[in-house]
Design an enzyme around this catalytic site. Structure first.
Site, PDB file in Angstrom:
ATOM      1  N   GLU A 117       4.613  -1.706  -7.886  1.00 64.04           N
ATOM      2  CA  GLU A 117       3.513  -2.002  -8.801  1.00 64.04           C
ATOM      3  C   GLU A 117       2.113  -1.901  -8.178  1.00 64.04           C
ATOM      4  O   GLU A 117       1.323  -2.828  -8.257  1.00 64.04           O
ATOM      5  CB  GLU A 117       3.715  -3.396  -9.406  1.00 64.04           C
TER       6      GLU A 117
HETATM    7  C1  ACM Z   1       9.304  -5.944  -9.346  1.00 67.24           C
HETATM    8  O1  ACM Z   1       9.846  -6.538 -10.289  1.00 67.24           O
HETATM    9  N1  ACM Z   1       8.093  -5.469  -9.467  1.00 67.24           N
HETATM   10  C2  ACM Z   1       9.982  -5.768  -8.088  1.00 67.24           C
END
Ligand code: ACM
Length: 680
Positions: A315
């Site tokens: 992310e």
């Molecule tokens: C995650 O859930 N971004 C590892």
């Protein structure tokens, strides 16, 4: 001959029927179970002895078996230490296990119980640790005392990597929580503890080399290096590897509070209180970043003996890099086309550092790139397909998608999530071996030390079975029955996933009279996935933060209502005309309890600021009780309700499906089925 073989077949069918009926509260189910006859009494004279290879860890394991059994049964064990010729249970390991536990090390064991005694044999202490847990699960309450039915179990895990990840950043979870989680992990034969130690909301480990990390990034809530060593030793005693995760280059704001020069913006930075994806990321263009990471990872690699080291990698939204002119200039001058290329460059540099410190890099899906060596491990939060892609490219993988314990999903859902499904089912046998197993994830945005156990357990036990037991172990009613039994037992290893409930409910009503609030709390759940956060935004106009108080109904209620699971089964049976009179009586009793509960709960609802918001849930539960009782009456009489009644019920049930107090009445769909059945 024909008659004889027919008798043989009947006997065989009969004995397998008996075997299936034998109460066996095993979870995870072993690879092979052969029932014998008779049972071994477990009384105050119970004793354990070690023959063959021994080491202090095995002696501690034997002592722990006795103390767990004492808590599990309430028995005072009085037998003095005895030798292997006299002990009730004799443990025999052939040899030591590896000095640092490795992935794929032999964990198999053979446990034989007869009325005369029990023998547990394994190649090494890891198999002994697994077999001891099986033995504890076999101990049953009988009219004549505790006993273990005669049995021979030959067992080994399906996957070599069976883990639980705990996030201690979003909410600080102290060492007691970690230790009891490790006790629970041992109980269900998990072997990997993945410690999510840093994220935007907190840096949770002491660095002696870069002390501003914990001094400024943790609100004073972090593990000292001595505590980390204590946890690693505690885990090793239980056959569990410990892997640290430092999430980089995103999810890393807590690094920048003390060391803003690492970040993509000049700062200053502060500890993030909200949840989600944030813009700051490590500056991947400066050599000073890699110099810092070399020092930091070197320090951490020396602290954690495991061969693997998790660097996060998920992310990264790229906005921190977009907004920084020198970073953009670096990107273009190095022929990169976008931020993904820049992250791949960062990962490559990071991998070289991790490797220099003799560790194998693990990261989330996003790190997958052909530039990285095939030794790395991809942990997939996105799904089996991405694992399959990784396996085909020659990368090892772990599945976490489908095993997020923070999302209020059912044990049946998690249990049915199979690492080798989807595209992963189509892999050839060689590529399938690239999938090492899985990890459940306890992200801690919405939990505190008080209720975290209830989010992990007992559903973790069902996931542990998915990781350990043969792939065709899929019977959901059997899973629920065994999970409930194991849930009770897990409290005797020190978990508090049941014990937390009463005090939280008492606090909600400000009284020890929790009968009415329990009836309601037993049938509500926070809505699945991330809906709770959205509902909170709508209701309060601001997002959840880590500074919030987590003392509401949605924090007290369980992530999965077992009352609802049971009620659902009864409705299934009733609709299929196979409900027993006892089931019908229990349904009616429960529906009556719901119908009458609001009148009892109302005074408590009105006098508690924590509970007022739950008033509509309580009213709706009463209405569902009334509806369900009428529907049962129609079904029993064989008379049909008119369309007006049906429409009225449909509208009421629909409104009962709406969330209030960030909670759903999860029995509404079952009552709806009951009403529909009455109308048919
Ligand atoms: C995650 O859930 N971004 C590892």
């Amino acid at each position: 001959m024909r008659i004889l073989s027919a008798i043989g077949l009947t006997l065989c069918l009969f004995s397998s029927f008996v075997a299936a009926q034998t109460p066996m509260n095993l979870m995870p189910l072993p690879a092979s179970v052969q029932h014998g006859s008779g049972q071994l009494a477990i009384n105050e004279n119970f004793s354990v002895a070690i023959s063959g290879y021994t080491e202090p860890r095995l002696e501690r394991a034997a002592a722990r078996l006795i103390s767990t059994l004492a808590r599990q049964t309430g028995t005072t064990f009085t037998a003095p230490a005895v030798d292997a010729t006299k002990a009730t249970l004799v443990i025999h390991a052939e040899r030591s296990s590896n000095e640092v536990q490795t992935v794929g090390e032999d964990e198999s064991y053979e446990l034989t119980v007869t009325p005369q005694g029990a023998k547990l044999n394994a190649a090494n202490p890891l198999g002994i640790l697994r077999g001891l847990q099986t033995f504890l699960q076999l101990v049953e309450l009988t009219p004549n005392g505790y006993s273990v039915a005669s049995v021979t179990i030959r067992d080994q895990p399906r996957f070599p990597w069976r883990g639980l990840m705990i996030d201690v950043s979003r909410h600080w979870l102290p060492i007691e929580v970690i230790k009891r989680s490790l006790d629970g992990m041992e109980a269900v034969k998990l072997n990997t503890f993945h410690w999510h130690l840093s994220d935007n909301q907190g840096f949770r480990i002491e660095s002696k080399k870069y002390p501003k990390l914990q001094e400024l990034g943790s609100d004073g809530k972090f593990f000292t290096q001595d505590q980390v060593k204590e946890v690693i030793d505690y885990a090793r005693d239980r056959g569990i590897r410990v892997i640290p995760e430092f999430d980089l280059p995103g999810h890393s704001t807590s690094f920048f509070v003390g060391y803003p020069e690492l970040g993509s913006a000049p700062g200053p930075y502060s500890i993030e209180r909200e949840y989600g994806i944030f813009d700051p990321a490590m500056d991947p263009t400066k050599e000073s970043t890699y110099k810092f990471l070399d020092g930091f990872i070197g320090e951490m690699a020396a602290l954690f003996p495991d061969a693997y080291f998790h660097i996060g990698g998920d992310e990264v939204n790229g906005k921190g890099w977009d907004g920084n002119a020198p970073i953009q200039q670096f990107l273009h001058s190095h022929g990169m086309k976008d931020n993904a290329d820049l992250q791949a460059y960062f990962n490559k540099r990071l991998q070289e550092i991790v490797s220099k410190h003799h560790k194998i890099m693990v990261g989330w899906d996003e790190i997958l790139s052909p530039d990285l060596p095939k030794s790395i491990v991809i942990q997939s939060w996105r799904g089996q397909d991405s694992l399959a892609d990784a396996a085909r490219k020659g990368f090892h993988g772990l599945l976490s998608f489908g095993y997020y314990l923070d999302l209020y999903q059912s044990a049946a859902f998690h249990y049915s999530t199979e690492p080798l499904s989807g595209k992963a089912a189509t892999l050839n046998d060689e590529d399938k071996k690239m999938i090492l197993g899985g990890e459940a994830c306890m992200w801690s945005e919405m939990v505190t030390p008080e209720n975290v156990d209830s989010r992990i357990w007992p559903r973790m036990a069902a996931i542990a079975e998915r990781f350990w037991s043969p792939q065709n172990t899929r019977d959901i009613p059997s899973m629920y029955a065994r999970m409930e039994a194991e849930s009770m037992r897990l409290e005797s290893v020190g978990l508090q996933h049941r014990a937390y409930y009463r005090p939280m409910l008492e606090r909600l009503v400000g009284s020890s009279d929790i009968a009415a609030i329990k009836t309601l709390a037993d049938v509500v759940q926070a809505p699945p996935e991330y809906r709770r956060e959205g509902l909170h935004n709508e209701a309060t106009g601001h997002p959840y933060t880590s500074l919030e108080s987590f003392n509401h109904l949605a924090d007290a209620s369980r992530p999965e209502s077992i009352v609802a699971v049971r009620f659902n089964t009864w409705v299934d049976d009733l609709v299929a005309h196979r409900a027993t009179p006892a089931e019908i009586a229990q349904m009616r009793e429960l529906l009556t309890q719901w119908r009458d509960n609001d009148a009892k709960l109302r005074p408590q609802l009105q006098s508690s600021f924590l509970l007022k918001e739950a008033a509509p849930l309580s009213q709706n539960l009463a209405m569902l009780g009334t509806s369900g009782l009428l529907a049962m009456q129609y079904l029993e009489n064989g008379s049909k309700p008119g369309p007006e009644w049906m429409n009225e019920q449909a509208a009421l049930i629909n409104s009962a499906k709406q969330p209030h107090a960030e909670s759903l009445l999860v029995v509404a769909p079952a009552v709806e089925r009951l009403v529909r059945a009455a109308g048919q």
